[in-house]
Motif scaffolding. Structure first.
Motif, PDB file in Angstrom:
ATOM      1  N   SER A   1       1.061  -0.836   0.290  1.00 50.84           N
ATOM      2  CA  SER A   1       0.217   0.028  -0.038  1.00 50.84           C
ATOM      3  C   SER A   1       0.979   1.341   0.187  1.00 50.84           C
ATOM      4  O   SER A   1       1.106   1.782  -0.773  1.00 50.84           O
TER       5      SER A   1
ATOM      6  N   VAL B   1      -1.978   2.443  -3.203  1.00 52.63           N
ATOM      7  CA  VAL B   1      -3.389   2.167  -2.897  1.00 52.63           C
ATOM      8  C   VAL B   1      -3.280   1.705  -1.542  1.00 52.63           C
ATOM      9  O   VAL B   1      -2.546   0.844  -1.022  1.00 52.63           O
TER      10      VAL B   1
ATOM     11  N   GLN C   1      -8.606  -1.432  -0.704  1.00 53.24           N
ATOM     12  CA  GLN C   1      -8.553  -1.432  -2.472  1.00 53.24           C
ATOM     13  C   GLN C   1      -7.435  -2.799  -3.460  1.00 53.24           C
ATOM     14  O   GLN C   1      -8.173  -3.283  -3.916  1.00 53.24           O
TER      15      GLN C   1
ATOM     16  N   SER D   1      -1.676   1.055 -10.780  1.00 53.79           N
ATOM     17  CA  SER D   1      -1.794   1.620 -10.315  1.00 53.79           C
ATOM     18  C   SER D   1      -1.748   3.579 -11.224  1.00 53.79           C
ATOM     19  O   SER D   1      -3.052   4.273 -10.985  1.00 53.79           O
TER      20      SER D   1
END
Length: 148
Positions: free
Chosen positions: A26, A31, A35, A71
């Motif tokens: 993350s 992100v 998610q 992403s």
């Protein structure tokens, strides 16, 4: 070359030993963990330990690269499905190179001159020869040597 060095190198990369947790993933990708879990539910990213329910998710470097690329594509306007498909397509050549190199890698030798020769195993057309690769002026050069 000692077999210990060879197996350590292959194990580290070939078996996905370089891993990170969902929190690190993350932070690296920007992100959210929530998610990322959604992406996993959709099948776009797969934790290394997906068959161990209840355990903290860990991801291989391949999934890290995929999540980071997805992403980036999402930020440029791609949908999640299109981003995942685009990344999968872009990763195909890298996956091929990975398998060619790691399936052939047998170890390496250091010559008396200090040059590194990467042993790529028996030369297919002539298995009595061993195929080696080395860098000469930062360009790959291939060498055949009789097998010992």
């Amino acid at each position: 070359m000692a077999d210990g060095v060879k197996s350590d190198f292959r194990d580290m990369f070939h078996k996905g030993q370089l891993t990170i947790g969902i929190s690190e993933l993350s932070r690296m990708t920007g992100v959210s963990p929530r998610q990322l879990r959604y992406w996993q539910k959709k099948g776009y990213i797969i934790p290394k330990n997906e068959d161990e329910p209840g355990r903290a998710r860990i991801y291989t470097m391949r999934m890290v690269l995929k999540a980071a690329a997805m992403s980036n594509l999402l930020q440029t306007g791609y949908t999640l499905k299109a981003a995942a498909a685009q990344v999968d397509e872009r990763m195909k050549p890298a996956q091929t190179m990975y398998h060619v190199l790691f399936d052939r890698y047998q170890g390496y030798e250091v010559t008396d001159a200090g040059e590194i020769l990467v042993d790529l195993g028996p030369f297919d057309p002539d298995p009595t020869q061993e195929l080696y690769a080395q860098l000469v002026a930062e360009k790959p050069r291939f060498v055949l040597k009789g097998r010992v």
